[in-house]
Design a protein around this motif. Structure first.
Motif, PDB file in Angstrom:
ATOM      1  N   VAL A   1       0.865  -1.175   0.000  1.00 50.81           N
ATOM      2  CA  VAL A   1       0.000   0.000   0.000  1.00 50.81           C
ATOM      3  C   VAL A   1       0.904   1.227   0.000  1.00 50.81           C
ATOM      4  O   VAL A   1       1.831   1.324   0.797  1.00 50.81           O
ATOM      5  CB  VAL A   1      -0.921   0.010   1.241  1.00 50.81           C
ATOM      6  CG1 VAL A   1      -1.716   1.301   1.317  1.00 50.81           C
ATOM      7  CG2 VAL A   1      -1.854  -1.193   1.217  1.00 50.81           C
ATOM      8  N   ILE A   2       0.621   2.147  -0.916  1.00 48.29           N
ATOM      9  CA  ILE A   2       1.406   3.377  -1.008  1.00 48.29           C
ATOM     10  C   ILE A   2       0.458   4.557  -0.847  1.00 48.29           C
ATOM     11  O   ILE A   2      -0.494   4.708  -1.609  1.00 48.29           O
ATOM     12  CB  ILE A   2       2.147   3.478  -2.355  1.00 48.29           C
ATOM     13  CG1 ILE A   2       3.078   2.282  -2.528  1.00 48.29           C
ATOM     14  CG2 ILE A   2       2.911   4.788  -2.449  1.00 48.29           C
ATOM     15  CD1 ILE A   2       3.703   2.179  -3.896  1.00 48.29           C
ATOM     16  N   LEU A   3       0.724   5.368   0.158  1.00 46.89           N
ATOM     17  CA  LEU A   3      -0.018   6.606   0.390  1.00 46.89           C
ATOM     18  C   LEU A   3       0.915   7.748   0.039  1.00 46.89           C
ATOM     19  O   LEU A   3       2.047   7.789   0.518  1.00 46.89           O
ATOM     20  CB  LEU A   3      -0.446   6.710   1.853  1.00 46.89           C
ATOM     21  CG  LEU A   3      -1.249   5.531   2.398  1.00 46.89           C
ATOM     22  CD1 LEU A   3      -1.412   5.656   3.900  1.00 46.89           C
ATOM     23  CD2 LEU A   3      -2.589   5.446   1.711  1.00 46.89           C
TER      24      LEU A   3
ATOM     25  N   LYS B   1       4.550  15.906  -0.422  1.00 49.68           N
ATOM     26  CA  LYS B   1       5.938  15.863   0.043  1.00 49.68           C
ATOM     27  C   LYS B   1       6.452  14.473   0.388  1.00 49.68           C
ATOM     28  O   LYS B   1       7.658  14.249   0.382  1.00 49.68           O
ATOM     29  CB  LYS B   1       6.091  16.749   1.276  1.00 49.68           C
ATOM     30  CG  LYS B   1       5.846  18.209   1.019  1.00 49.68           C
ATOM     31  CD  LYS B   1       6.040  19.014   2.281  1.00 49.68           C
ATOM     32  CE  LYS B   1       5.785  20.487   2.013  1.00 49.68           C
ATOM     33  NZ  LYS B   1       5.988  21.286   3.214  1.00 49.68           N
ATOM     34  N   ASN B   2       5.560  13.553   0.745  1.00 49.01           N
ATOM     35  CA  ASN B   2       5.999  12.248   1.247  1.00 49.01           C
ATOM     36  C   ASN B   2       5.255  11.092   0.600  1.00 49.01           C
ATOM     37  O   ASN B   2       4.132  11.249   0.124  1.00 49.01           O
ATOM     38  CB  ASN B   2       5.789  12.160   2.765  1.00 49.01           C
ATOM     39  CG  ASN B   2       6.637  13.121   3.525  1.00 49.01           C
ATOM     40  OD1 ASN B   2       7.848  13.147   3.361  1.00 49.01           O
ATOM     41  ND2 ASN B   2       6.014  13.938   4.359  1.00 49.01           N
ATOM     42  N   SER B   3       5.891   9.950   0.642  1.00 50.91           N
ATOM     43  CA  SER B   3       5.286   8.702   0.210  1.00 50.91           C
ATOM     44  C   SER B   3       5.422   7.713   1.364  1.00 50.91           C
ATOM     45  O   SER B   3       6.499   7.571   1.942  1.00 50.91           O
ATOM     46  CB  SER B   3       6.010   8.176  -1.032  1.00 50.91           C
ATOM     47  OG  SER B   3       5.465   6.950  -1.435  1.00 50.91           O
ATOM     48  N   CYS B   4       4.345   7.033   1.705  1.00 53.41           N
ATOM     49  CA  CYS B   4       4.329   6.069   2.798  1.00 53.41           C
ATOM     50  C   CYS B   4       4.057   4.688   2.197  1.00 53.41           C
ATOM     51  O   CYS B   4       3.010   4.462   1.599  1.00 53.41           O
ATOM     52  CB  CYS B   4       3.248   6.444   3.804  1.00 53.41           C
ATOM     53  SG  CYS B   4       3.067   5.262   5.153  1.00 53.41           S
ATOM     54  N   LEU B   5       5.012   3.783   2.339  1.00 55.62           N
ATOM     55  CA  LEU B   5       4.887   2.434   1.808  1.00 55.62           C
ATOM     56  C   LEU B   5       4.643   1.466   2.958  1.00 55.62           C
ATOM     57  O   LEU B   5       5.365   1.495   3.958  1.00 55.62           O
ATOM     58  CB  LEU B   5       6.161   2.020   1.079  1.00 55.62           C
ATOM     59  CG  LEU B   5       6.444   2.710  -0.243  1.00 55.62           C
ATOM     60  CD1 LEU B   5       7.112   4.041  -0.010  1.00 55.62           C
ATOM     61  CD2 LEU B   5       7.298   1.832  -1.099  1.00 55.62           C
TER      62      LEU B   5
END
Length: 92
Positions: A64-66, A70-74
């Protein structure tokens, strides 16, 4: 096992564009965290990944990638759930 996870978290946060990382068990309890991430978010992140798995239950564990401006959360599960927050350098 705790020392192994601590080493992985330390090695991960040492990467230049990674601002945070977290690992959690299958119940959503935080095993460890580094950087700018709340340990209290571990349950929510594990639940999100579990819900994503229900979309295609026959396939392997999802990633899951949010993403924000500015940011990417994997978020991914391989035994434990791992979360990496990466700074997106979009100056190019």
């Amino acid at each position: 096992m705790e020392q192994e996870i601590d080493k992985v978290l330390d090695d991960t946060i040492a990467n230049e564009n990674i601002t945070a990382c977290l690992s959690a068990n299958r119940h959503g309890l935080c095993i460890g965290a580094r950087g700018n991430i709340s340990q209290q978010s571990s349950g929510l992140l594990v639940a999100l990944l579990d819900q994503a798995q229900k979309l295609e239950p026959q396939s392997g564990p999802p990633v899951v990638i949010l993403e924000t401006a500015k940011n990417s959360c994997l978020i991914h599960k391989h035994g434990v759930t791992g979360v990496i927050v990466k700074n997106l350098d979009r100056t190019n």
